[in-house]
Design a protein around this motif. Structure first.
Motif, short mmCIF file in Angstrom:
data_model
loop_
_atom_site.label_atom_id
_atom_site.label_comp_id
_atom_site.label_asym_id
_atom_site.label_seq_id
_atom_site.Cartn_x
_atom_site.Cartn_y
_atom_site.Cartn_z
N LEU A 68 2.60 -7.70 -5.80
CA LEU A 68 2.77 -6.22 -5.99
C LEU A 68 1.41 -5.61 -6.28
O LEU A 68 1.30 -4.60 -5.65
CB LEU A 68 3.59 -6.06 -7.15
CG LEU A 68 5.13 -6.22 -6.75
CD1 LEU A 68 6.20 -6.18 -7.87
CD2 LEU A 68 5.56 -5.41 -5.80
N ILE A 69 0.52 -6.10 -6.92
CA ILE A 69 -0.73 -5.38 -7.23
C ILE A 69 -1.53 -5.49 -5.75
O ILE A 69 -2.25 -4.34 -5.43
CB ILE A 69 -1.66 -6.48 -8.14
CG1 ILE A 69 -0.81 -6.41 -9.69
CG2 ILE A 69 -2.92 -5.73 -8.43
CD1 ILE A 69 -0.63 -5.09 -10.27
N ASN A 70 -1.37 -6.40 -5.07
CA ASN A 70 -2.30 -6.45 -3.77
C ASN A 70 -1.80 -5.55 -2.97
O ASN A 70 -2.24 -4.65 -2.20
CB ASN A 70 -2.20 -7.96 -3.01
CG ASN A 70 -3.13 -8.79 -3.62
OD1 ASN A 70 -4.26 -8.57 -3.21
ND2 ASN A 70 -2.72 -9.83 -4.35
N ALA A 72 -0.01 -2.51 -3.73
CA ALA A 72 -0.10 -1.32 -4.33
C ALA A 72 -1.63 -0.94 -3.77
O ALA A 72 -1.66 0.05 -3.63
CB ALA A 72 -0.27 -1.24 -5.93
N LEU A 73 -2.54 -1.83 -3.78
CA LEU A 73 -3.96 -1.54 -3.26
C LEU A 73 -4.07 -1.20 -1.78
O LEU A 73 -4.50 -0.07 -1.65
CB LEU A 73 -4.98 -2.83 -3.58
CG LEU A 73 -6.44 -2.30 -3.28
CD1 LEU A 73 -7.03 -1.35 -3.98
CD2 LEU A 73 -7.38 -3.64 -3.19
N ALA A 75 -1.39 -0.26 -0.17
CA ALA A 75 -0.46 0.82 0.29
C ALA A 75 -1.51 2.18 -0.08
O ALA A 75 -1.37 3.18 0.50
CB ALA A 75 0.81 0.90 -0.46
N ALA A 76 -2.31 2.24 -1.29
CA ALA A 76 -3.01 3.22 -1.62
C ALA A 76 -4.14 3.51 -0.63
O ALA A 76 -4.24 4.67 -0.24
CB ALA A 76 -3.74 2.64 -3.19
N LEU A 124 -3.10 8.45 -6.01
CA LEU A 124 -2.58 6.90 -5.53
C LEU A 124 -3.79 6.04 -5.43
O LEU A 124 -3.74 4.88 -5.70
CB LEU A 124 -1.72 7.19 -4.44
CG LEU A 124 -0.24 7.74 -4.38
CD1 LEU A 124 0.21 7.76 -3.29
CD2 LEU A 124 0.39 7.00 -5.57
N THR A 127 -5.19 4.79 -8.74
CA THR A 127 -4.14 4.11 -9.41
C THR A 127 -4.16 2.77 -8.71
O THR A 127 -4.19 1.76 -9.58
CB THR A 127 -2.92 4.70 -9.48
OG1 THR A 127 -2.97 6.01 -9.94
CG2 THR A 127 -1.72 4.21 -10.04
N GLY A 128 -4.35 2.58 -7.62
CA GLY A 128 -4.14 1.44 -6.87
C GLY A 128 -5.61 0.53 -7.17
O GLY A 128 -5.33 -0.58 -7.54
N LEU A 131 -5.29 -0.41 -11.06
CA LEU A 131 -4.25 -1.47 -11.33
C LEU A 131 -5.01 -2.99 -10.93
O LEU A 131 -4.68 -3.88 -11.28
CB LEU A 131 -2.93 -1.19 -10.40
CG LEU A 131 -1.90 -0.33 -11.09
CD1 LEU A 131 -0.82 -0.29 -9.99
CD2 LEU A 131 -1.58 -1.05 -12.17
N TYR A 135 -6.50 -5.55 -13.50
CA TYR A 135 -5.21 -6.60 -13.51
C TYR A 135 -6.02 -7.81 -14.17
O TYR A 135 -6.78 -8.49 -13.82
CB TYR A 135 -4.37 -6.81 -12.36
CG TYR A 135 -3.32 -7.92 -12.95
CD1 TYR A 135 -2.36 -7.48 -13.37
CD2 TYR A 135 -3.55 -9.28 -12.58
CE1 TYR A 135 -1.22 -8.49 -13.50
CE2 TYR A 135 -2.48 -10.24 -12.50
CZ TYR A 135 -1.37 -9.72 -13.12
OH TYR A 135 -0.23 -10.90 -13.23
#
Length: 186
Positions: A68-70, A72-73, A75-76, A124, A127-128, A131, A135
């Motif tokens: 999910l962290i990957n 998010a990055l 997608a951002a 975004l 934020t990506g 995160l 992390y």
């Protein structure tokens, strides 16, 4: 300045005369100077972000972070690229038919949407990044200070971006409003 002086000044300005065909060629996508600059910047950013996406997983330990962290990055970054493509499309597909007032009102609506997407895209993207890069970090007091400095810089950047878009929208709105008001006769 008197009308005669104004005419004299106007006539003395050296301008290059363009034929209708030259102007038509300039307005084409490949020859338009503004679109060339936007396209060049777009390709540089696409190449840069593509290289980043190719190396981040191993270079920045993406393999040690949750999916999910990957995502998010990624997608951002992809949303940021989509934002840039949207800006290119906005500049490329200007509607020039019809009345100037209606054209400007339509353009104002598109620019409002683009302004919102621009600010959201920046939020975004940061934020990506935050995160992903924060992390699994064990925060010490110095790391909290560093994070606070980064957040302050991001807040200032976002406020400047928002203010810039507000000024642009105000100028465009004023232009539309000035077209709506009849000019006084002299």
């Amino acid at each position: 300045m008197e009308l005669a002086d104004l005419r004299s000044t106007w006539n003395s300005v050296n301008t290059t005369v363009k034929t209708a065909e030259e102007i038509r060629l300039m307005l084409k996508e490949n020859n338009h100077p503004v679109l060339k600059g936007i396209r060049k910047q777009l390709w540089i950013e696409i190449m840069g972000w593509s290289i980043f996406l190719l190396v981040y997983y191993t270079m920045f330990d993406g393999d040690q972070k949750p999916l999910l962290i990957n995502l998010a990055l990624v997608a951002a970054v992809l949303f940021s690229l989509l934002h840039n493509l949207m800006g290119y499309g906005l500049a490329k597909h200007l509607k020039t038919e019809g009345e100037v007032k209606q054209t400007l009102e339509h353009y104002l609506l598109k620019v409002k949407v683009y302004a919102i997407v621009s600010v959201v895209s920046r939020i975004l993207l940061w934020t990506g990044f935050l995160l992903f890069f924060t992390y699994n970090i064990r925060f010490t007091s110095s790391k909290y200070v560093l994070l606070a400095v980064v957040l302050i810089i991001l807040t200032v950047q976002l406020s400047l971006l928002g203010r810039m878009w507000m000024m642009r929208l105000r100028k465009l709105r004023d232009a539309v409003k000035n077209l709506q008001q009849p000019r006084p006769e002299k």
